[in-house]
Design a protein around this motif. Structure first.
Motif, mmCIF file in Angstrom:
data_model
loop_
_atom_site.group_PDB
_atom_site.id
_atom_site.type_symbol
_atom_site.label_atom_id
_atom_site.label_comp_id
_atom_site.label_asym_id
_atom_site.label_seq_id
_atom_site.Cartn_x
_atom_site.Cartn_y
_atom_site.Cartn_z
ATOM 1 N N MET A 205 -6.699 -8.680 18.175
ATOM 2 C CA MET A 205 -7.463 -7.482 17.795
ATOM 3 C C MET A 205 -8.778 -7.916 17.158
ATOM 4 N N TRP B 115 -6.932 -3.813 1.264
ATOM 5 C CA TRP B 115 -5.574 -3.622 1.806
ATOM 6 C C TRP B 115 -4.799 -2.708 0.855
ATOM 7 N N LEU C 237 1.481 -5.706 3.011
ATOM 8 C CA LEU C 237 0.082 -5.288 2.979
ATOM 9 C C LEU C 237 -0.424 -4.894 4.358
ATOM 10 N N PRO D 25 -4.069 -3.504 6.335
ATOM 11 C CA PRO D 25 -5.515 -3.356 6.128
ATOM 12 C C PRO D 25 -5.918 -1.890 5.993
ATOM 13 N N LEU D 26 -6.875 -1.625 5.101
ATOM 14 C CA LEU D 26 -7.365 -0.256 4.923
ATOM 15 C C LEU D 26 -8.687 -0.014 5.624
ATOM 16 N N HIS E 275 -10.218 -2.328 8.024
ATOM 17 C CA HIS E 275 -10.469 -3.187 9.180
ATOM 18 C C HIS E 275 -9.186 -3.302 9.988
ATOM 19 N N GLU E 276 -9.316 -3.804 11.191
ATOM 20 C CA GLU E 276 -8.139 -4.043 12.031
ATOM 21 C C GLU E 276 -7.524 -5.386 11.648
ATOM 22 N N GLY E 277 -6.231 -5.435 11.617
ATOM 23 C CA GLY E 277 -5.577 -6.700 11.300
ATOM 24 C C GLY E 277 -4.089 -6.516 11.212
ATOM 25 N N PRO E 278 -3.355 -7.603 11.205
ATOM 26 C CA PRO E 278 -1.899 -7.503 11.150
ATOM 27 C C PRO E 278 -1.401 -7.119 9.759
ATOM 28 N N THR E 279 -0.235 -6.534 9.719
ATOM 29 C CA THR E 279 0.450 -6.300 8.452
ATOM 30 C C THR E 279 1.077 -7.613 8.002
ATOM 31 N N LEU E 280 0.917 -7.925 6.729
ATOM 32 C CA LEU E 280 1.424 -9.191 6.199
ATOM 33 C C LEU E 280 2.257 -8.932 4.948
ATOM 34 N N GLN F 13 4.124 -6.748 16.968
ATOM 35 C CA GLN F 13 2.833 -6.833 16.290
ATOM 36 C C GLN F 13 1.896 -7.830 16.980
ATOM 37 N N GLN G 27 -4.719 -14.993 14.542
ATOM 38 C CA GLN G 27 -5.070 -13.727 13.901
ATOM 39 C C GLN G 27 -4.458 -13.636 12.504
ATOM 40 N N ARG H 294 3.124 -14.335 4.569
ATOM 41 C CA ARG H 294 3.862 -14.549 5.813
ATOM 42 C C ARG H 294 3.828 -13.292 6.676
#
Lengths: 200, 360
Positions: free
Chosen positions: A1, A92, A108, A110-111, A113-118, B42, B313, B329
């Motif tokens: 993404m 986030w 967490l 992102p609020l 931007h696009e990005g994975p949940t971590l 994901q 990513q 993680r």
């Protein structure tokens, strides 16, 4: 993404800090983010700059030269002293999934931007003075800023805080409960009979 | 080939799961499909069940008969509203415990408490409820509720009789749920937040039959407490046949196990399939593996229990989080697929694992 970090530049009027500092809300917010393998990449992404192959970062035709030079010149020559500037920011939000041994675990997302949940751990003390109120299920915000210091160097600052969402009012609860009772009654029609299929 | 569709007389149980989440697709003969729970990939940003059905060229608008949400935990309902949206001819089934005004209220309160935030434990249910309200059909109900011993699906019109029975929740579990949900409703002046309530004892375990082929899907059902969970199932359900395929309850954890499952409900040396759970504790652990292998030599998991190496990513995002975040993680990782198929009248079950699925 693809990343969609936006460029923001905001003056900071107070003197630069030299160590961990305290924000207006009392949290520990400042930590120098030493260079890592992602350092240059992070700067470029946060400032929304794409470097073109073969093109000098000081090319006068390059409209982004100032920001790129910012990211690359620190080790070549000392720039003139300027005010501190925020050159990038990311946010986030996440729900606390666990608190134990002075550590809180947060999922967490992102609020801005696009990005994975971590999933990440944080010291509970970072939520001071709200640390004693934090519970599983509460929401925290994490904000990171890339700051250009007075001498042109870059620092990343982070700020974790507990969301203070206020309290439920009697009117809010009455309205929601009333609507829920109506909806539950409407859904009663689905309770009877075999759910699907034909018996032959 | 993964893209080969099942024959009309084939029972297929396809289990999908990344490191956190699971979804089961059932081909219950004659081109009819049932979906149980949902997960999200994901890494590839897609719903693996919908992707698989598209690869098989299944028309989800007509072939999906039922979508079951076994319980309201985010590792079981992520993306389930997407499946329901793609399947307008399907009935959405959830636990009868989620029919109470209190549960509807909690979903609405959560929407208010978390407005604008990407944190919504019950958002999938809210979306589903809105779709149900928008769908009317004279031929079938868009929504149904499950409780112990209820026949959710029964169809004798295909190549063989097909039946799906809910084994749980029990009446006692339902009562306990009502009490827990009522207790979770905040009072005036309480902090504006909502606790997600849905204990695993309320999960819907399913008994799936197509002709002589039988499978047991254990959801996350717990052994008890008294009158609930597997205890209640084993006390009230006495099947004529035993199941050859078992979707192991609660990621293989001891908290989903009851010895009676293996002795009363399952055939000798059944095919055990399960998904991992990469939470604070990694499931299944070594003791869980030993316990499963003491019952069968055929055990398959959709992905490694261990956390995967971070993608580019994820590494970028981790770097952006800054120095306060520790032990960052991404527990989900790639979504694997275990597929089990057998045709009516045959005895050879075919087990296929698609990466990162592996033997347990």
């Amino acid at each position: 993404m693809a990343d969609s970090g936006s460029f923001t530049e905001t003056s900071i009027t107070q003197a630069p800090t030299t160590g961990p500092s305290t924000s207006t809300s009392g949290q520990i917010t400042n930590a120098v983010w030493h260079s890592s393998e992602f350092y240059d990449d992070a700067v470029a992404r946060w400032t929304n700059i794409t470097r073109e192959p073969g093109k000098s970062v000081t090319d006068p035709d390059n409209s982004t030269q100032g920001a790129v030079a910012l990211a690359t010149s620190a080790s070549r020559q000392r720039p003139p002293v300027t005010a501190e500037r925020v050159v990038g920011m990311r946010k986030w939000a996440g729900a606390i999934t666990d608190i134990s041994d002075g550590i809180l675990t947060v999922e967490l997302a992102p609020l801005d931007h696009e990005g994975p949940t971590l999933v990440a751990d944080f010291e509970l003390a970072l939520l001071a003075p709200d640390d004693s109120y934090a519970q599983v299920g509460d929401v925290v915000y994490l904000t990171t800023r890339m700051v250009r210091g007075r001498w042109g160097h870059l620092e990343a600052t982070s700020h974790l805080r507990l969301r203070r969402a206020g309290q439920w009012s009697a009117e809010e609860l009455r309205k929601v409960l009333s609507q829920a009772a109506e909806r539950s009654k409407a859904f009663e029609r689905y309770e009877n009979g075999p759910t699907r299929g034909r018996l032959s | 080939m993964r893209t080969d569709p099942p024959e009309d007389d084939c029972l297929e149980i396809s289990l999908f799961g990344p490191g956190k989440g699971e979804c089961v697709l059932i081909h219950i003969g004659s081109g009819r499909w049932i979906s149980v729970d949902s997960c999200f990939d994901q890494r590839r940003r897609n719903n693996p069940a919908l992707k698989y059905l598209a690869e098989l060229e299944v028309d989800t608008t007509t072939s999906m008969r039922m979508i079951v949400a076994t319980h309201a935990h985010d590792d079981h309902f992520a993306g389930i509203s997407d499946i329901f949206a793609a399947c307008p001819s399907a009935t959405f089934v959830c636990s009868s415990a989620l029919t109470t005004p209190e549960f509807f209220a909690l979903t609405d309160l959560e929407e208010q408490a978390h407005a604008g935030l990407p944190i919504r434990a019950y958002s999938e249910y809210r979306t589903v409820f809105k779709l149900v309200e928008a769908r009317t059909s004279r031929e079938f109900s868009p929504m149904g509720y499950a409780w112990a011993s209820k026949i959710l699906f029964s169809d004798n019109s295909g190549v063989a009789p097909a039946r799906v029975i809910a084994l749980s929740p029990s009446d006692i579990a339902f009562t306990r749920a009502q009490q827990a949900l009522a207790k979770a409703i905040p009072k005036a002046d309480d902090a504006k937040k909502v606790d997600a309530i849905d204990p695993n004892e309320l999960a819907i375990a399913l008994w799936v039959e197509l002709g002589d082929k039988v499978a047991l899907l254990g959801a996350d059902l717990t052994p008890g407490p008294t009158g609930c969970g597997w205890q209640a199932v084993l006390a009230t359900f006495s099947p004529e046949d035993t199941a050859k395929v078992y979707k192991v309850s609660h990621h293989g954890s001891v908290t989903g196990n009851h010895p009676g499952i293996w002795s009363q409900l399952l055939a000798d040396s059944p095919i055990a399939i399960l998904t991992p759970f990469r939470g604070r504790k990694l499931l299944p652990d070594m003791a869980d593996r030993r316990r499963i292998y003491s019952q069968t030599s055929s055990a398959h998991i959709t992905a490694s229990v261990n956390r995967p190496s971070a993608s580019k990513q994820v590494r970028r995002e981790t770097a952006s989080l800054g120095p306060l975040a520790k032990n960052v993680r991404e527990p989900w990782g790639r979504c694997g697929h275990v597929r089990v198929r057998c045709r009516i009248g045959q005895t050879d079950w075919r087990v296929e694992r698609f990466p990162p699925a592996q033997k347990l």
